[in-house]
Design a protein around this motif. Structure first.
Motif, PDB file in Angstrom:
ATOM      1  N   LYS A 108       0.834  -1.211   0.000  1.00  0.00           N
ATOM      2  CA  LYS A 108       0.000   0.000   0.000  1.00  0.00           C
ATOM      3  C   LYS A 108       0.866   1.258   0.000  1.00  0.00           C
ATOM      4  N   ASP A 112       0.865   3.995  -3.047  1.00  0.00           N
ATOM      5  CA  ASP A 112       0.459   5.373  -2.756  1.00  0.00           C
ATOM      6  C   ASP A 112       1.563   6.380  -3.074  1.00  0.00           C
ATOM      7  N   SER A 113       2.814   5.900  -3.210  1.00  0.00           N
ATOM      8  CA  SER A 113       3.949   6.815  -3.331  1.00  0.00           C
ATOM      9  C   SER A 113       4.412   7.027  -4.761  1.00  0.00           C
TER      10      SER A 113
END
Length: 1625
Positions: A108, A112-113
């Protein structure tokens, strides 16, 4: 970079980060579809960018404490290496995280990055994907986040190769110490350092690079091929995280030792009492052993909680263990998953809880002390009291959050409950966080995330966590971290401290004030950390050279490789995939022998494995020997074909279908594909228009109506090429309404000449009548053009003429009736002449289009506009006119005016007698014959006023009309037959036996039930399916002698499943011959009526949309026909045709032709005669079991005398009996199952020729099933002969046999016991043995089969599958049926629910290892309940159907092979050699030549004999090494390494005591004798079994010169005694 080569990131200006140049190769962000790409560099800290830059240059291990953003550095590195990872690049990034929860968390964070596709894999998720599916995963994702176990599995079996990975990231990489067994180590040792190809970039992350004793930074660096990198400037790090204050909280642990001791003694008494309840000679010693182990672990955990938590904590621990199921209990006490005696543990826990409760009651508090104002011992331990004190002192601080670390799951659970209940610390809201223990369910990821979410949100502010909370998980930092149990390693010390990173946080330790070691341990951890930091900065390179050479077995063709560490697991995994049931669980056994060069391990594989025994080379330890032996076993299994080239059991290689009929994927079978349908070549050959004259082959079409109450005009067929011999006298039975039929027959009539004019007339006539019967609306206008196709329209795909003829019976010749043709074509409708307006003259009648001669009107076709119908005029009715009565109440005039508002101008004209032009039907349809109605059999005529009729075609009589209505059906059947002939000719040209089948039989095999004709492929398909199964089974059995029954079944299924048959059939283009659509006359196309739908690649999808083959009501809809003759075919249909063609060759020719067809289509069924001989003669090795069976009696029961008696013995050896060097009945069962399936199918096919295919299959399922065969086994007393080593199986057989022998009244009062599968297996294995012994003489086996099945052929025994019976019953009453499965432990619990609408629900449940069996059992129970209430299906039962069916003589269909013959003398010679010398040269495969180990009973060691009967007074020597070898199942064959060997009895005795949870054996030198230079020592060994009133077993040695030898001799005696007493097997 320092001088020592280690990277040190220095930062003297903390604010200089903004001026740092961009790192790596990636430039500024761009936009895709208006969305800004994620750039992790924007918010990166300076030291993170520096470390990323170093990681781009070389492999590094980043050492930073928890909270400093190590994952952020990894994300930066992935981003900078995107040019190697981003699609369409083939390489990937693999991010390894040691736990499943951490896998999901890190996946995750990465997603997300950065803008990369991320897949995550952990636990069992996607583990069993095939290589093709993993190829899709690799093409889909750029980053794979997974556990190291997952990557290791992928690397071992070559789902992923190391050169596919561009960047390999190790999270928590401190686990990768070179001398550990962590998966990180094997990944690097075997698949990185041992790989010759391109290596990935390595990036490691850790908060502590040293883990455990013996670990070192050098070792970590060497293993990961990387350098440790950290940040020297601690001040910058302090800007982001702060260090907690370390504080020790002492407590006194010895304040109540006497009280604790009392409870410890009582708990020990309870444990011993429960242990004594285990029957040491129980039916299942292994189960008893597991139960005792589980009890011991449970007891240890309760004792630990008592000492650690106090009485209340121990009580809560008991409650926790009692509240969960088996799996939850195993999780809490961290035991391996097993089926140990849970009742035993329940009894112990209940007694222990009662013991603790008694103290609370005596004290007056009761068990609930949550409201106590004063907390004291022994309710709470001093350690818990100190913890409560610490928590109380921190309650005044705002936003308090705390984590308490413990080492055991049971402590975490119990302590969490205790703290929740105490009112004095109610402000602390606690929960527990535990890990996923190996092999157990553990705490689910969802539950873990829920707990952490509540902790972040403040709903919980206190977590009691095991070590799972130390590393990786995203747990919010706290101001208080308490080590309730001290950390075990410096790594644990550092990582748990990382959870206390808030300002002014505290890191607290509870230490025993009386234990100086605990205080010193904390100091030691702190010093170790300081020294580690110094070493990283200042130390010199050690120059450590590590040998990563691992023993590896590699498959060169695939690259799959396994190391010596994985061999044990793989071998266990392979054994778990061997065929097993409730009474047999195959697993390997291990035996050890001391050799002069070290320890040798022998692996004894299960009886149904292809090899029996494998030995290791001498090794330094037992564990090393075990690993070596297992790796050797895996190597041998692969070389024999038991493991695939990816080193996996074959059941995991392919998703196979269990049978070609119904066990496959419904979605795959139902999948439709668009295929071309072949048009027979003989009907497509066109004549040359320039040819003069045109010569056509003529065939008279004879019509023979039944009954003969109709007249038909004679017609003939004319084609360019002659029909094949099989088609030139075609007979077709056409079915009309009301049970009437017309038998049509083709009669060759020689060559007919046509001139150009006649050809044109013939074409126009055919176009005319085809338009009339199929496109009659075109005849409504006053002008109909002809010959449009020849001039401008689309061309027809066929070229034949159907013309009226005159038949000369005497010369058997026909001539074309040109008079009829010319009269019809002379009609005004085919010219542009207008209608006449003259007044009718004499001999004329007024029609719509003017006056017409009566002679022209009679025997012509007219059109009546107000009815919009065409009529044949048969005669004039001079006695009737329009004034005549139309019915009883009105005249024609009145009726026409009232109904149609028509005023007749010529009412006095005589009426016309007319017959309506019929609507065309499929006359090939298999219509049911109804009762004839005499009125309906008479021709029905209408009466029409002439002035309402429009004359259309002159001379077109109703007899011609009747004939042309039959022609489309005739030509459709002829076309199908010609296609079948073309296929037969193709097969005849391909292999010699291809012509040994009739064209009619091939047509039957090509015609599906959807065609709705009187024949279909279904019966042939049932027969062909059974023969295919037999032929393939025989081939596999003989060719693959080394693989087990499970793999044989898998390989057979792969060959005979529908998918494979479909692929083979389409390769041979069989699909173009298949007829799968009911004949639709409206889509009949011929010369004169070409198909107008032009199909191209562009229009194909619109013309033939997917799903067109079914209408809205679920029935088959007619498809649109195109000029390419496309139609949709299900893949299963094509596979069924293959089986039907096999059946066709079986019926018309025999085995040889059917096998030739199989070879042609691509299915191997061949074998060598020598393979049959070898299979028979190699059974001689089973003759060592001759004494276990009464062979003559068994042969008498079977009705067959064996040439190779070893086959008979093998047929009765259950796989649980592993004392003959391997082998059991399962392979013979595999062969016998296929033989019985074919023989029973042959029986039913021949005995019930009128039985429908579905009923044939139902009948076969009734006879060929385990329950039916089990009844045969009981009747033949086979159950008395089974050779097994499983008492539970014998008990189950006895219960079933006893129940079977009861009367009906007795059985009705009892529940039927389950039928052991082994009983039915005996019948199949016996048949397999017989068919092999006869050299596959099915004539002999056929007679035996009839006698075997005779007892179960009575009608009351017939019962269909209860699932089908229940579904049919529910359909009859419109009820809803649902099966709800639930898996509990290893069993399936299935509820069968019948929703009877307003009546209510009927529910029954059943439990079984097999989901399908549980469904059957539940369905049977519901069905019986409903039948007891009087409900009965509306369809006939199978018994009723059979009683009314015609029964013929039973025949063995198609057997024409010559059996293989082996003489009696050869067999007896081989058997004698096997009995006289078990190691003699019997024709065994190489894998079994060294796998023969005969475990014989031997005399006990002499010392034991003296102890048991001292009066013998005979002094004997200790048993020899060879005696010991036999006793413990270790042979002395030539493949053993080294010289003489002697069993290590002491080590085996110690292991036995540990396995039974006994105290270790106690050795004592009880006697010394003799002079000092020749001293003799006598030893005794004492074993306390604890099972029966603390029984003590004492065994004495003989006086021996060495103490070690005497102790060993005593241990040998103890082993013998324990074996005699039933403790050893």
């Amino acid at each position: 970079m320092g001088d020592d080569g280690h990277i040190i990131v220095k930062n003297n200006d903390a604010d200089a980060g903004d001026d740092l140049p961009s790192v790596g190769v990636r430039s500024s962000c761009t936009c895709v579809d208006g969305a800004e790409l994620k750039d992790p560099r924007k918010n990166a800290r300076r030291y993170q960018l520096e470390l990323c830059k170093r990681a781009l240059e070389e492999n590094v291990i980043v050492y930073l404490e928890t909270g400093l953003g190590k994952t952020r550095i990894a994300v930066l590195l992935i981003y900078e290496m995107g040019h190697l990872i981003k699609k369409p690049q083939k390489q990937i990034c693999v991010f390894l995280a040691p736990t499943v929860a951490l896998v999901h968390q890190q996946a995750k964070v990465i997603a997300d990055s950065i803008d990369f596709t991320v897949g995550h894999y952990g636990g069992d998720i996607k583990l069993q994907k095939s290589h093709d599916e993993w190829e899709k995963e690799l093409n889909q994702y750029e980053i794979l986040v997974m556990t190291p176990q997952m990557l290791l599995h992928r690397l071992r079996h070559c789902f992923i190769r190391m050169d596919m990975i561009a960047l390999l990231i190790f999270d928590e990489c401190h686990h990768g110490q070179a001398d550990s067994n962590h998966p990180y180590v094997e990944i690097m040792k075997v698949y990185y350092h041992g790989y010759d190809g391109k290596h990935p970039r390595i990036f490691g992350m850790t908060a502590c690079p040293i883990l455990g004793k013996g670990a070192s930074i050098d070792g970590l660096e060497t293993l990961l091929h990387a350098k440790v990198c950290t940040v020297q400037d601690k001040e910058e790090l302090e800007r982001y995280v702060s260090s907690p204050v370390v504080k020790l909280y002492p407590y006194r642990s010895n304040t109540n030792r006497s009280g604790n001791q009392m409870y410890l003694e009582k708990l020990e008494g309870i444990r011993r009492q429960c242990t004594s309840m285990v029957c040491r000679n129980g039916d299942d010693p292994s189960s008893s052993l597991r139960g005792k182990k589980l009890l011991q672990r449970t007891h240890t955990n309760v004792v630990f909680c008592l000492e650690c938590l106090g009485l209340w904590g121990a009580l809560q621990a008991c409650c926790v263990l009692l509240s969960g199921d088996q799996f939850e209990r195993n999780e809490v006490i961290e035991a391996k998953e097993s089926s140990g005696d849970q009742l035993l543990c329940n009894g112990y826990l209940e007694n222990a809880a009662s013991l603790f409760n008694a103290y609370f009651i005596d004290d007056g508090n009761g068990s609930d002390i949550s409201r106590a104002k004063v907390l004291k011992e022994p309710f709470f331990s001093p350690k818990v009291l100190k913890l409560i004190e610490i928590l109380s002192n921190f309650r005044e601080r705002p936003n308090m959050k705390c984590i308490i670390f413990v080492n055991r799951i049971v402590v975490a659970r119990a302590l969490s409950y205790m703290l929740q209940q105490l009112e004095i610390i109610a402000f602390w809201r606690s929960g527990f966080l535990v890990g996923r223990h190996s092999g157990l369910k553990g705490m689910s990821r969802k539950t873990t995330e829920n707990i952490l979410g509540q902790f972040r949100a403040g709903q919980l502010n206190l977590l009691i966590a095991t070590k799972v909370g130390e590393e990786g998980l995203d747990i919010q930092t706290c101001c208080l971290v308490i080590r309730f149990d001290l950390p075990e390693t410096a790594s644990s010390f550092i990582q748990s401290r990382g959870r206390a990173r808030m300002a002014q946080s505290e890191y607290a330790f509870l230490v025993d004030s009386d234990n100086e070691k605990e205080k010193a341990l904390i100091d030691a951890f702190q010093k170790d950390e300081q020294q580690m930091n110094i070493d990283i900065i200042t130390r010199e390179p050690s120059g450590l050279i590590v040998d990563f050479e691992e023993k590896v077995y590699k498959v060169e063709s695939t690259g799959a490789a396994i190391s010596i560490h994985y061999g044990v697991s793989l071998l266990h995994h392979y054994c778990s995939k061997l065929p097993h049931d409730d009474y047999y669980n195959p697993k390997p056994d291990f035996f050890y022998v001391d050799d002069v060069d070290g320890t040798v391990c022998y692996v004894i594989l299960p009886a149904n494995a292809p090899i029996h025994r494998v030995a290791s080379a001498p090794q330094s330890s037992m564990e090393a020997a075990k690993r070596d032996a297992c790796l050797n076993a895996c190597r041998d299994l692969h070389q024999m074909g038991a493991l695939s080239d990816y080193l996996l059991p074959y059941k995991e290689e392919d998703s196979v279908l269990e049978s070609s009929d119904s066990e496959g994927s419904d979605d795959e079978d139902a999948r439709c594909d668009l295929h071309e349908m072949l048009v027979p070549a003989v009907l497509t050959q066109m004549w040359d228009d320039l040819e003069e004259p045109v010569l056509l082959n003529g065939y008279f079409i004879r019509f023979s109506p039944k009954p003969r109450d109709r007249q038909y005009k004679e017609f003939g067929l004319f084609i360019k090429s002659p029909l094949p011999r099989d088609a030139e006298r075609l007979k077709v039975d056409l079915h009309l309404a009301c049970g009437r039929s017309v038998i049509t027959e083709l009669i060759p009539s020689g060559i007919t000449k046509f001139n150009e004019e006649e050809i044109l007339l013939a074409r126009n006539f055919q176009e005319m009548f085809l338009k009339l019967i199929l496109d009659r609306a075109e005849f409504v206008p006053t002008f109909v053009p002809l010959d449009k196709e020849r001039l401008s329209g689309p061309k027809s795909c066929t070229a034949y003429l159907l013309l009226p003829v005159i038949w000369n019976q005497q010369v058997r010749k026909m001539t074309v009736d040109w008079e009829v043709i010319r009269r019809c074509l002379s009609s005004s409708i085919f010219t542009k002449d207008g209608a006449s307006s003259q007044i009718p003259q004499k001999g004329q009648l007024q029609l719509v289009d003017g006056p017409a001669r009566i002679d022209d009107i009679v025997n012509s076709l007219v059109y009546v506009a107000h009815k919009k119908k065409f009529y044949f005029i048969s005669q004039i009715l001079p006695g009737k006119n329009s004034c005549s009565y139309f019915n009883d109440s009105s005249s024609h005039i009145e009726h026409l005016f009232k109904t149609y508002q028509i005023h007749l101008r010529y009412p006095k004209q005589p009426l016309l007698q007319a017959k309506q032009l019929f609507c065309l039907h499929n006359l090939l349809h298999d219509r049911k014959h109804g009762n004839r109605d005499s009125r309906e059999l008479e021709e029905y005529f209408f009466e029409l006023p002439p002035e309402l009729c429009q004359l259309k075609i002159l001379g077109l009589t109703k007899e011609i009309g009747s004939s042309i209505s039959l022609l489309p059906s005739i030509m459709h059947r002829l076309g199908n037959l010609l296609v079948a002939i073309e296929l037969r000719n193709k097969l005849a040209d391909s292999f010699p036996d291809g012509a040994k089948v009739s064209s009619e039989r091939v047509l039957e095999a090509l015609t599906t039930e959807r065609c709705n004709e009187r024949f279909s492929l279904e019966r042939l398909e049932v027969l062909g399916d059974a023969f295919l199964k037999f032929a393939v089974s025989r081939h596999l059995f003989l060719v693959h002698e080394a693989i087990d029954e499970g793999q044989l079944t898998g390989r057979r299924s792969k060959l005979v499943n529908n998918t494979n048959l479909y692929e083979l059939a389409t390769q041979r283009r069989l699909q173009v011959y298949i007829r799968d659509q009911e004949f639709d006359p409206l889509q009949f196309f011929a010369l004169g009526r070409p198909c107008s739908v032009i199909c191209t690649k562009e229009t194909e999808k619109s013309i033939h949309p997917v799903g067109q083959t079914r209408s809205s009501n679920g029935k088959h809809a007619c498809e649109v026909r195109c000029d390419k003759h496309h139609h949709w075919l299900q893949r299963k249909t094509i596979a069924d045709v293959v089986e039907a063609l096999i059946g066709a060759y079986m019926v018309d020719s025999g085995f040889k032709a059917a096998i030739s067809f199989l070879q042609w289509i691509g299915i191997k069924t061949d074998f060598e005669l020598s393979q049959v001989i070898h299979a028979c003669t190699s059974s001689a090795s089973f003759m060592r079991a001759e004494a276990l069976l009464d062979i003559p009696s068994l042969e008498s029961s079977l009705g067959y005398h064996f040439v190779h008696r070893g086959l008979l013995l093998q047929a009765f050896i259950h796989p649980s009996y592993n004392k003959l060097g391997g082998g059991c009945y399962q392979r013979l069962e595999f062969l016998g199952d296929a033989v019985m399936d074919f023989l029973v199918t042959s029986y039913l096919y021949s005995v019930y020729p009128k039985l429908k295919p579905g009923q044939l299959t139902d009948m076969r399922s009734v006879l060929v099933n385990n329950a039916s065969f089990a009844r045969v086994a009981v009747i033949r007393s086979f159950h008395k002969c089974i050779i097994c080593d499983c008492p539970r199986l014998r008990d189950a057989i006895d219960k079933y046999v006893n129940y079977s022998g009861m009367s009906d009244s007795e059985r009705n009062q009892l529940k039927e016991p389950p039928c052991p599968k082994a009983l039915g297996d005996l019948v199949e294995s016996s048949v397999g043995a017989i068919v092999l012994d006869t050299g596959f003489d099915l004539n002999q086996v056929w007679k035996l089969m009839l006698s075997l099945l005779d007892p179960i052929m009575c009608f009351p025994r017939f019962q269909l599958n209860p699932l089908r019976d229940l579904r049919e019953l529910c359909q009859s009453f419109n009820w809803d049926l649902e099966f709800v499965p639930l898996k509990k432990n290893k069993y399936f619990v299935v509820d069968a629910i019948v929703d009877r609408k307003e009546i209510g629900h009927s529910v029954s449940s059943a439990t079984n290892h097999s989901k399908r069996t549980a469904e059957r059992m539940a369905a049977q129970q519901v069905l019986e309940n409903l039948q007891a209430e009087g409900y009965k299906a509306k369809t006939k039962s199978l018994e009723e159907i059979l009683k009314s069916s015609q029964k013929m003589e039973a025949k063995l269909i198609g057997f024409d092979e010559t059996p293989v013959s082996i003489t009696d003398s050869v067999a007896s010679k081989l058997e004698r050699s096997s009995l006289e010398d078990p190691s003699s040269s019997v024709s065994l495969p190489k894998s079994q030549e060294t796998a023969v180990t005969h475990r014989s009973l031997v005399e006990p060691p002499m010392a034991i004999r003296e102890t048991l009967s001292i009066q013998d007074g005979v002094k004997n020597h200790p048993p020899s090494p060879s005696i010991l070898a036999k006793k413990y199942g270790i042979g002395s064959s030539s493949n053993n390494c080294g010289g003489s060997r002697q069993a290590t009895a002491k080590s085996q005795l110690l292991e036995l005591c540990a396995a039974n949870c006994w105290k270790p054996p106690m050795y004592e030198c009880c006697k010394e004798e003799g002079p000092s230079h020749s001293r003799l020592f006598t030893y005794k060994v004492v074993i306390e079994t604890e099972d029966d009133e603390d029984t003590l077993l004492e065994c004495y040695s003989e006086p021996l010169a060495k103490k070690k030898a005497a102790a060993e001799h005593a241990a040998e005696g103890a082993l013998w005694l324990l074996k005699e007493e039933g403790y050893m097997r």
